[in-house]
Motif scaffolding. Structure first.
Motif, PDB file in Angstrom:
ATOM      1  N   TRP A  55      -4.266 -17.029   0.784  1.00 21.11           N
ATOM      2  CA  TRP A  55      -3.499 -15.724   0.986  1.00 21.11           C
ATOM      3  C   TRP A  55      -3.368 -15.177  -0.472  1.00 21.11           C
ATOM      4  CZ3 TRP A  55       0.904 -17.527   4.905  1.00 21.11           C
ATOM      5  CH2 TRP A  55       0.113 -18.116   6.188  1.00 21.11           C
ATOM      6  N   THR A  56      -4.138 -14.855  -1.199  1.00 19.52           N
ATOM      7  CA  THR A  56      -4.162 -14.394  -2.349  1.00 19.52           C
ATOM      8  C   THR A  56      -3.543 -13.146  -2.975  1.00 19.52           C
ATOM      9  OG1 THR A  56      -6.434 -14.073  -2.593  1.00 19.52           O
ATOM     10  CG2 THR A  56      -5.883 -16.210  -3.067  1.00 19.52           C
ATOM     11  N   ARG A  57      -3.624 -12.110  -1.906  1.00 13.98           N
ATOM     12  CA  ARG A  57      -3.307 -10.902  -2.193  1.00 13.98           C
ATOM     13  C   ARG A  57      -2.076 -10.394  -1.147  1.00 13.98           C
ATOM     14  NH1 ARG A  57      -8.660  -7.721  -1.300  1.00 13.98           N
ATOM     15  NH2 ARG A  57      -9.293  -9.419  -0.012  1.00 13.98           N
ATOM     16  N   PRO A  58      -1.192  -9.467  -1.595  1.00 11.67           N
ATOM     17  CA  PRO A  58      -0.077  -9.167  -0.762  1.00 11.67           C
ATOM     18  C   PRO A  58      -0.414  -8.178   0.272  1.00 11.67           C
ATOM     19  CG  PRO A  58      -0.131  -7.945  -2.970  1.00 11.67           C
ATOM     20  CD  PRO A  58      -1.113  -8.942  -3.196  1.00 11.67           C
ATOM     21  N   VAL A  59      -1.472  -7.630   0.298  1.00  9.66           N
ATOM     22  CA  VAL A  59      -1.962  -6.806   1.106  1.00  9.66           C
ATOM     23  C   VAL A  59      -3.396  -6.529   1.379  1.00  9.66           C
ATOM     24  CG1 VAL A  59      -1.605  -4.694  -0.020  1.00  9.66           C
ATOM     25  CG2 VAL A  59      -1.403  -4.440   2.334  1.00  9.66           C
ATOM     26  N   ILE A  60      -4.135  -6.804   2.453  1.00 10.43           N
ATOM     27  CA  ILE A  60      -5.319  -6.432   2.659  1.00 10.43           C
ATOM     28  C   ILE A  60      -5.607  -5.433   3.416  1.00 10.43           C
ATOM     29  CG2 ILE A  60      -7.657  -7.438   3.556  1.00 10.43           C
ATOM     30  CD1 ILE A  60      -6.679 -10.149   2.617  1.00 10.43           C
ATOM     31  N   ARG A  61      -6.180  -4.235   3.525  1.00 12.41           N
ATOM     32  CA  ARG A  61      -6.552  -3.250   4.211  1.00 12.41           C
ATOM     33  C   ARG A  61      -7.793  -3.275   5.088  1.00 12.41           C
ATOM     34  NH1 ARG A  61      -2.717   1.009   4.221  1.00 12.41           N
ATOM     35  NH2 ARG A  61      -1.180   0.763   2.520  1.00 12.41           N
ATOM     36  N   LEU A  62      -7.618  -3.114   6.327  1.00 16.07           N
ATOM     37  CA  LEU A  62      -8.717  -3.303   7.182  1.00 16.07           C
ATOM     38  C   LEU A  62      -8.869  -1.979   7.844  1.00 16.07           C
ATOM     39  CD1 LEU A  62      -8.389  -7.132   8.747  1.00 16.07           C
ATOM     40  CD2 LEU A  62      -9.956  -6.113   6.789  1.00 16.07           C
ATOM     41  N   ASN A  63     -10.048  -1.581   8.666  1.00 15.11           N
ATOM     42  CA  ASN A  63     -10.150  -0.182   9.124  1.00 15.11           C
ATOM     43  C   ASN A  63     -10.880  -0.213  10.447  1.00 15.11           C
ATOM     44  OD1 ASN A  63      -9.263   2.383   8.884  1.00 15.11           O
ATOM     45  ND2 ASN A  63     -11.311   2.905   7.871  1.00 15.11           N
ATOM     46  N   GLN A  64     -10.413   0.695  11.280  1.00 18.35           N
ATOM     47  CA  GLN A  64     -11.272   1.185  12.656  1.00 18.35           C
ATOM     48  C   GLN A  64     -11.609  -0.082  13.333  1.00 18.35           C
ATOM     49  OE1 GLN A  64     -11.013   3.954  13.392  1.00 18.35           O
ATOM     50  NE2 GLN A  64      -9.897   4.682  11.338  1.00 18.35           N
ATOM     51  N   PHE A  65     -10.977  -0.851  13.896  1.00 14.35           N
ATOM     52  CA  PHE A  65     -11.286  -1.972  14.751  1.00 14.35           C
ATOM     53  C   PHE A  65     -11.299  -1.325  16.194  1.00 14.35           C
ATOM     54  CE2 PHE A  65     -10.550  -4.309  11.314  1.00 14.35           C
ATOM     55  CZ  PHE A  65     -11.154  -5.539  11.214  1.00 14.35           C
ATOM     56  N   GLY A  66     -12.360  -1.508  16.955  1.00 13.13           N
ATOM     57  CA  GLY A  66     -12.503  -0.885  18.304  1.00 13.13           C
ATOM     58  C   GLY A  66     -12.843  -1.969  19.262  1.00 13.13           C
ATOM     59  N   GLN A  67     -12.846  -3.366  18.998  1.00 11.47           N
ATOM     60  CA  GLN A  67     -13.154  -4.155  20.051  1.00 11.47           C
ATOM     61  C   GLN A  67     -12.031  -4.130  21.068  1.00 11.47           C
ATOM     62  OE1 GLN A  67     -12.923  -4.712  16.630  1.00 11.47           O
ATOM     63  NE2 GLN A  67     -14.195  -6.531  16.019  1.00 11.47           N
ATOM     64  N   ALA A  68     -12.679  -4.707  22.347  1.00 20.29           N
ATOM     65  CA  ALA A  68     -11.703  -4.889  23.475  1.00 20.29           C
ATOM     66  C   ALA A  68     -10.297  -5.175  23.396  1.00 20.29           C
ATOM     67  CB  ALA A  68     -12.409  -5.721  24.519  1.00 20.29           C
ATOM     68  N   PRO A  69      -9.731  -6.005  22.617  1.00 17.36           N
ATOM     69  CA  PRO A  69      -8.407  -6.282  22.555  1.00 17.36           C
ATOM     70  C   PRO A  69      -7.475  -5.093  21.891  1.00 17.36           C
ATOM     71  CG  PRO A  69      -9.372  -8.076  21.713  1.00 17.36           C
ATOM     72  CD  PRO A  69     -10.440  -7.111  21.864  1.00 17.36           C
ATOM     73  N   PHE A  70      -8.312  -4.312  21.316  1.00 18.16           N
ATOM     74  CA  PHE A  70      -7.504  -2.964  20.367  1.00 18.16           C
ATOM     75  C   PHE A  70      -7.727  -1.820  21.154  1.00 18.16           C
ATOM     76  CE2 PHE A  70      -9.597  -5.783  17.037  1.00 18.16           C
ATOM     77  CZ  PHE A  70      -8.356  -6.251  16.386  1.00 18.16           C
ATOM     78  N   ARG A  71      -8.608  -1.746  22.101  1.00 11.71           N
ATOM     79  CA  ARG A  71      -8.705  -0.619  23.265  1.00 11.71           C
ATOM     80  C   ARG A  71      -7.823  -0.931  24.192  1.00 11.71           C
ATOM     81  NH1 ARG A  71     -14.247  -1.762  22.602  1.00 11.71           N
ATOM     82  NH2 ARG A  71     -14.278  -2.650  25.059  1.00 11.71           N
ATOM     83  N   GLU A  72      -7.711  -2.024  24.466  1.00 14.77           N
ATOM     84  CA  GLU A  72      -6.514  -2.504  25.536  1.00 14.77           C
ATOM     85  C   GLU A  72      -5.140  -2.306  25.268  1.00 14.77           C
ATOM     86  OE1 GLU A  72      -7.392  -6.510  26.582  1.00 14.77           O
ATOM     87  OE2 GLU A  72      -9.430  -6.048  27.470  1.00 14.77           O
TER      88      GLU A  72
END
Length: 267
Positions: A55-72
């Protein structure tokens, strides 16, 4: 402010949304869905949940997840009902993805992204994000949403919310009309017009969702807890433009909040 998974927002909660600029929906999606989503997010971070040395960074930005758990998570009956109540039936678009995930890790390093701001919603054709715009009818955005995919307590970098600050922003935007203002113009005074507002923290169990007025002033903060914070912050997009001049008078709470702020300079 909270609701059960299958209940509607109460009249008091809607009135609070108009006044304060947000409502908290507990158990908006299940803990199981949150756990499934976190598994995918951990993989995307490249970090090991069992090895803090990664865990070397204070924040990691990820984008646009559309797999089933996110849609649900984004499309539960509780949330769809709340969208209807706050934005208006048929006036919003369902989410297929969940936007940006700023994953925050415990760190003594400054995150560098914790200033007060509002989320702008159009003018994305210019590469300078400070020139992106927002106008008094919130073109391009019906709500700001905060989806908690992990339990978030006071030290876990919960989003800070200036309660009632959407009213200050509405008053700033009103004279600019449809053209609106850029983020640079809004930030000239460091959002001092809302500095007097009390702060609320977006805390809660995994599965909690905060539905916020698009003009709410909010900020990140450093993570001083023990466990990484997993949160999505997508907009709810409008199917039709927000209107401040409906001939039938059927204004949504999002619209009423703007009208009340611009019609009356007193809170």
């Amino acid at each position: 402010m909270s609701v059960e998974p299958t209940s509607a927002l109460s009249a008091a909660e809607i009135a609070s949304f108009i006044r304060d600029g947000f409502v908290r929906v507990n158990h908006a999606f299940s803990r199981e869905t949150a756990e499934q989503a976190r598994t995918l997010l951990w993989q995307a971070t490249g970090c090991d949940p069992n090895d803090r040395s990664t865990w070397t960074r204070p924040v990691i930005r990820l984008n646009q997840f559309g797999q089933a758990p996110f849609r649900e998570a984004a499309n539960t009956p509780a949330l769809h009902r709340a969208f209807d109540q706050l934005v208006g039936p048929g006036r919003w678009l369902p989410r297929a993805t969940l936007g940006t995930f700023p994953i925050r890790f415990p760190s003594t390093e400054a995150p560098g992204d914790d200033g007060w701001h509002v989320d702008v919603s159009f003018g994305y054709d210019t590469p300078d994000f400070m020139e992106w715009r927002v106008n008094v009818s919130s073109r391009g955005r019906a709500l700001l949403m905060l989806f908690l995919f992990s339990d978030v307590e006071q030290n876990d970098a919960p989003t800070r919310i200036r309660v009632g600050s959407h009213r200050d922003i509405a008053r700033q935007l009103a004279p600019a009309g449809d053209a609106g203002l850029t983020l640079r113009e809004l930030a000239t005074d460091g959002f001092a017009t809302s500095a007097h507002r009390p702060e609320a923290l977006a805390v809660g169990e995994a599965g909690t969702v905060y539905l916020c007025h698009p003009f709410i002033v909010h900020a990140a903060q450093p993570h001083r807890g023990n466990n990484p914070r997993f949160l999505a912050q997508p907009p709810l997009l409008p199917r039709e433009p927000i209107s401040l001049d409906r001939h039938n008078g059927e204004y949504s709470p999002v619209e009423l909040a703007i009208l009340h702020a611009t019609d009356n300079s007193d809170d």
